[in-house]
Design a protein around this motif. Structure first.
Motif, PDB file in Angstrom:
ATOM      1  N   THR A  56       0.850  -1.199   0.000  1.00 47.78           N
ATOM      2  CA  THR A  56       0.000   0.000   0.000  1.00 47.78           C
ATOM      3  C   THR A  56       0.885   1.247   0.000  1.00 47.78           C
ATOM      4  O   THR A  56       0.615   2.227  -0.700  1.00 47.78           O
ATOM      5  CB  THR A  56      -0.889   0.002   1.262  1.00 47.78           C
ATOM      6  OG1 THR A  56      -1.618  -1.218   1.289  1.00 47.78           O
ATOM      7  CG2 THR A  56      -1.840   1.178   1.279  1.00 47.78           C
ATOM      8  N   ASP A  93       9.102  -6.240   5.435  1.00 46.56           N
ATOM      9  CA  ASP A  93       9.250  -7.597   4.919  1.00 46.56           C
ATOM     10  C   ASP A  93      10.695  -8.056   5.116  1.00 46.56           C
ATOM     11  O   ASP A  93      11.618  -7.241   5.085  1.00 46.56           O
ATOM     12  CB  ASP A  93       8.923  -7.646   3.416  1.00 46.56           C
ATOM     13  CG  ASP A  93       7.427  -7.593   3.155  1.00 46.56           C
ATOM     14  OD1 ASP A  93       6.684  -8.318   3.829  1.00 46.56           O
ATOM     15  OD2 ASP A  93       7.007  -6.814   2.283  1.00 46.56           O
ATOM     16  N   ARG A 148       6.877 -11.268   7.086  1.00 46.66           N
ATOM     17  CA  ARG A 148       6.799  -9.925   7.649  1.00 46.66           C
ATOM     18  C   ARG A 148       7.658  -9.880   8.908  1.00 46.66           C
ATOM     19  O   ARG A 148       7.816 -10.884   9.599  1.00 46.66           O
ATOM     20  CB  ARG A 148       5.355  -9.586   8.050  1.00 46.66           C
ATOM     21  CG  ARG A 148       4.407  -9.364   6.917  1.00 46.66           C
ATOM     22  CD  ARG A 148       4.587  -8.081   6.167  1.00 46.66           C
ATOM     23  NE  ARG A 148       4.528  -6.880   6.981  1.00 46.66           N
ATOM     24  CZ  ARG A 148       4.476  -5.637   6.462  1.00 46.66           C
ATOM     25  NH1 ARG A 148       4.474  -5.455   5.146  1.00 46.66           N
ATOM     26  NH2 ARG A 148       4.431  -4.586   7.243  1.00 46.66           N
ATOM     27  N   ARG A 205      -4.324  -7.510   3.832  1.00 47.06           N
ATOM     28  CA  ARG A 205      -3.354  -7.231   4.893  1.00 47.06           C
ATOM     29  C   ARG A 205      -4.095  -6.898   6.187  1.00 47.06           C
ATOM     30  O   ARG A 205      -4.915  -5.990   6.218  1.00 47.06           O
ATOM     31  CB  ARG A 205      -2.514  -6.047   4.425  1.00 47.06           C
ATOM     32  CG  ARG A 205      -1.568  -5.517   5.440  1.00 47.06           C
ATOM     33  CD  ARG A 205      -0.641  -4.577   4.702  1.00 47.06           C
ATOM     34  NE  ARG A 205       0.001  -3.664   5.588  1.00 47.06           N
ATOM     35  CZ  ARG A 205       0.842  -2.727   5.170  1.00 47.06           C
ATOM     36  NH1 ARG A 205       1.105  -2.594   3.890  1.00 47.06           N
ATOM     37  NH2 ARG A 205       1.403  -1.931   6.027  1.00 47.06           N
TER      38      ARG A 205
HETATM   39  P1  AMP Z   1      -0.633  -4.494   1.009  1.00 48.22           P
HETATM   40  O1  AMP Z   1      -0.130  -3.233   1.604  1.00 48.22           O
HETATM   41  O2  AMP Z   1      -1.998  -4.857   1.467  1.00 48.22           O
HETATM   42  O3  AMP Z   1      -0.510  -4.505  -0.485  1.00 48.22           O
HETATM   43  O4  AMP Z   1       0.308  -5.652   1.553  1.00 48.22           O
HETATM   44  C1  AMP Z   1       1.671  -5.574   1.321  1.00 48.22           C
HETATM   45  C2  AMP Z   1       2.352  -6.768   1.870  1.00 48.22           C
HETATM   46  O5  AMP Z   1       1.876  -7.963   1.230  1.00 48.22           O
HETATM   47  C3  AMP Z   1       3.832  -6.769   1.604  1.00 48.22           C
HETATM   48  O6  AMP Z   1       4.549  -5.992   2.535  1.00 48.22           O
HETATM   49  C4  AMP Z   1       4.159  -8.247   1.675  1.00 48.22           C
HETATM   50  O7  AMP Z   1       4.258  -8.682   2.997  1.00 48.22           O
HETATM   51  C5  AMP Z   1       2.940  -8.871   1.041  1.00 48.22           C
HETATM   52  N1  AMP Z   1       3.148  -9.068  -0.400  1.00 48.22           N
HETATM   53  C6  AMP Z   1       2.639  -8.342  -1.407  1.00 48.22           C
HETATM   54  N2  AMP Z   1       3.033  -8.849  -2.598  1.00 48.22           N
HETATM   55  C7  AMP Z   1       3.836  -9.896  -2.337  1.00 48.22           C
HETATM   56  C8  AMP Z   1       4.582 -10.820  -3.149  1.00 48.22           C
HETATM   57  N3  AMP Z   1       4.542 -10.774  -4.467  1.00 48.22           N
HETATM   58  N4  AMP Z   1       5.325 -11.770  -2.510  1.00 48.22           N
HETATM   59  C9  AMP Z   1       5.351 -11.832  -1.163  1.00 48.22           C
HETATM   60  N5  AMP Z   1       4.669 -10.995  -0.360  1.00 48.22           N
HETATM   61  C10 AMP Z   1       3.919 -10.042  -0.921  1.00 48.22           C
END
Ligand code: AMP
Ligand code: COA
Length: 629
Positions: free
Chosen positions: A391, A478, A493, A504
């Motif tokens: 995000t 991450d 994470r 998330r």
């Molecule tokens: P959001 O902010 O809801 O998009 O979530 C972001 C988090 O989702 C990231 O910091 C990761 O922990 C996880 N995430 C998103 N895309 C990936 C990916 N391609 N591979 C592994 N984790 C991911």
């Protein structure tokens, strides 16, 4: 140019790179410089420009003679509806809606909350805000009143735009009572609410506060696009942090325009006029960037899909839509493919449709497991690309940029850093780690255009969450590694955020809710592995001394409590009562060890553990729930 050349070109002159990308945007006043360093880790892009997002996403395409092109395809298997909206229609609808908002007193900088399901009106509401410089904050429909109330108090909106209802398979989501409940709970009250009445459920309006979407647009003067400063907030999007208070990620106008536009060809490999489909929800960042803004800014056709990967009506829905609307690039979450694969592992539905239009598939939102990628590659016979972002960043940090060059796919890796992102793997002391070694993933400051410049009303939290651990870097939250070819691997994470079906969520927020139960003395929530959703939350409850109520009853109550306070999207369905929680001698709950035990992965007893016997008790409790095999 190859990927390496493009990346090197950016690295040699980052500001020049983005100034060049900025020429694709229609400015009211072009930026004279790219980056402003505000000091102390804060940066802004194209701050001295004047520009309007809605003009770039809509009007300019009409003026360029593409008004008849379809801007939005609405495909809703849950309501059996399909509709197309051309760019010229979109302009007219958005200008009138913006005019009506302005007539009710909404001005540049005012916040407007949007609480709507996947209908084109949600995008129109976002664009109408952008047209007059209002700052929208979209709240996902799967959140309960309490979450909406928290966002109302933080964003202090002058208006809220909502729909009467949403449609989930098998049930109607009553948005209006949820909205009324949220406004009642919140200390801040909006001046007015605009309600889009859907035919599936007409809501009762509150006189003096609520206006009807159609009625309030009657006879108003359509609004022109208002040029805003490059660093004017385009929106606030709340995302889960470590606590129950969500973080309000800010997106600035000019950076978003430049970066998103750049990604459409270079990463997602589409040209203006192509159909691009991100099967997500406008309530998430993927919806903001890749359902609403990027495809429209770039002159593509976007699809608003109101349905699920399975059950609406079957596991062939994705393929039907791709084939029927000639989708060139498709973007979804791995969990959605896992759901489809579970019902149609042999691809019988895939075989029913002509998918020759499809060029590539992109997966993000959670780790893409190699099985799912291989299955999708075998079925669809196109590149299936894992890419990683958040995000906070608003667009991919790492990807396989098919529009530049098709790099070899390495299963388990979202490939390589995109221009703009100097990604480093750091040890606890902030020193770079050698290739192949696990560490915290950080990005050297400044972040590129289109990423968060700050948190809404929370600069201290912004610093603490992202800038303090590794000075000079942005901390992604991450952990992972980079191999010798520069490919990234995202492993876990480093905080209490979990990822449930690509959504998330904060275990801390769930713990705050569980602690509110009168019989709960102490609790912990962890994310355990789930073959469909990636992770699901699991709660451990220690009850007050003397509590003799049945555990089953208390478990049912806490499940309902999380659903009522956070929302169904938390998918909190499992909890168990234990006598004690495993802790370190300083009292920190050993959540990471509990996760390893639950998932059956290798773990070592932490040296700082207070009483090792507690881990035995936790293992027994987990086994009773079918975990810790
Ligand atoms: P959001 O902010 O809801 O998009 O979530 C972001 C988090 O989702 C990231 O910091 C990761 O922990 C996880 N995430 C998103 N895309 C990936 C990916 N391609 N591979 C592994 N984790 C991911
Ligand atoms: N409004 C209201 N409720 C919602 C909602 C919304 N917009 N979205 C989800 N929910 C509810 C669901 O109805 C469900 O409620 P229930 O407990 O009463 O069944 C709950 O939240 C969990 O929903 P969901 O995560 O969709 O789980 P599911 O079991 O219904 O479906 C999948 C499983 C895999 C099909 C589904 O999670 C999915 O499509 N995932 C893809 C997610 C995605 O695209 N994420 C985008 C990130 S890039």
């Amino acid at each position: 140019m190859t990927y390496s050349e493009v990346y090197a070109h950016w690295k040699a002159d980052p500001e020049g790179f983005w100034m060049e990308a900025a020429t694709a945007i229609s400015w009211d006043q072009a930026p004279t410089r790219a980056l402003s360093d505000l000091g102390d880790g804060l940066y802004e892009w194209f701050a001295d420009a004047k520009v309007n997002t809605c003009y770039n996403a809509v009007d300019r395409h009409v003026e360029a003679g593409r008004g008849e092109q379809t801007a939005i395809i609405y495909d809703s298997p849950v309501t059996h509806t399909k509709r197309e909206i051309s760019y010229v229609e979109l302009r007219n609808r958005v200008a009138t809606l913006a005019g009506a908002l302005r007539a009710k007193g909404i001005e540049k900088g005012d916040r407007v909350i949007i609480y709507m399901p996947m209908i084109p009106e949600a995008i129109e509401a976002m664009l109408a805000c952008a047209r007059i410089g209002a700052v929208h904050s979209v709240v996902f429909g799967g959140f309960a009143s309490n979450e909406l109330a928290v966002r109302i108090d933080d964003a202090t909106p002058k208006a809220i735009i909502a729909a009467s209802c949403g449609i989930e398979p098998g049930r109607t989501v009553h948005y209006k009572p949820l909205l009324d409940g949220a406004i009642e709970q919140a200390s801040h009250k909006p001046d007015f609410c605009v309600i889009f009445q859907r035919e599936q459920e007409v809501a009762e309006l509150i006189e003096g506060r609520d206006v009807n979407w159609h009625g309030f647009q009657y006879g108003v003067e359509p609004a022109d696009c208002v040029p805003v400063e490059g660093n004017h907030p385009s929106y606030i999007l709340y995302t889960s942090g470590t606590t129950g208070q969500p973080k309000g990620v800010i997106r600035h106008t000019a950076g978003q325009l430049v970066a998103l536009n750049w990604t459409m060809k270079n990463i997602f490999n589409v040209d203006p006029g192509d159909v691009f489909w991100a099967a997500s929800d406008v309530g998430w960042v993927v919806g903001h960037s890749y359902i609403a803004y990027a495809p429209l800014i770039h002159g593509n056709t976007t699809i608003v899909f109101e349905g699920k990967p399975i059950g609406t009506p079957d596991a062939g829905t994705f393929w039907r839509i791709i084939s029927e609307h000639k989708v060139k690039t498709f973007f979804t979450a791995p969990t959605a493919f896992r759901a489809v694969k579970r019902e149609d592992s042999k691809g019988e539905y895939v075989a029913k449709y002509d998918l020759s239009c499809l060029g590539q598939v992109y997966l993000a939102g959670e780790r893409a497991d190699p099985d799912t990628i291989t299955w999708a590659q075998d079925q669809l016979k196109v590149p299936v690309i894992d890419h990683w972002w958040q995000t906070e960043t608003g667009w991919p940090i790492a990807a396989n940029p098919l529009g530049i060059e098709t790099l070899p796919v390495k299963l388990g890796s979202p490939a390589v850093p995109m221009p703009g992102y100097d990604v480093q793997i750091l040890d606890e002391g902030g020193h770079p780690m050698p290739a192949g070694e696990l560490g915290a993933i950080a990005i050297k400051l400044p972040l590129p255009p289109g990423t968060l410049p700050n948190l809404w009303n929370a600069e201290d939290r912004f610093r603490k969450s992202y800038l303090t651990t590794f000075p000079g870097y942005y901390e992604t939250g991450d952990a992972g590694m980079m191999d010798e070819d520069g490919y990234l691997y995202i492993m876990a994470r480093t905080d209490d955020v979990i990822n449930v079906a690509g959504h998330r969520l904060s275990t801390g927020a769930m713990e705050e809710v569980l602690s509110g139960h009168p019989d709960v003395a102490e609790c912990a929530v962890i994310g355990v592995a789930d073959s469909l959703k990636g992770q699901v939350p699991l709660g451990f409850l220690c009850l007050n001394a003397g509590c003799s109520r049945s555990h089953a009853e208390i478990n049912a109550e806490v499940v309902k409590l999380v659903r009522d306070k956070i929302g169904p999207v938390a998918a909190f369905k499992l909890s168990c009562v234990v006598d004690r929680l495993p802790k370190t001698r300083s009292g920190k709950i050993l959540r990471g060890t509990m996760v390893s035990i639950a998932d059956g992965t290798e773990w070592k007893q932490p040296a700082t553990i207070d009483d090792p016997a507690v881990l035995e008790e936790i293992t027994v409790a987990l086994r009773a729930l079918g975990y810790a095999k």
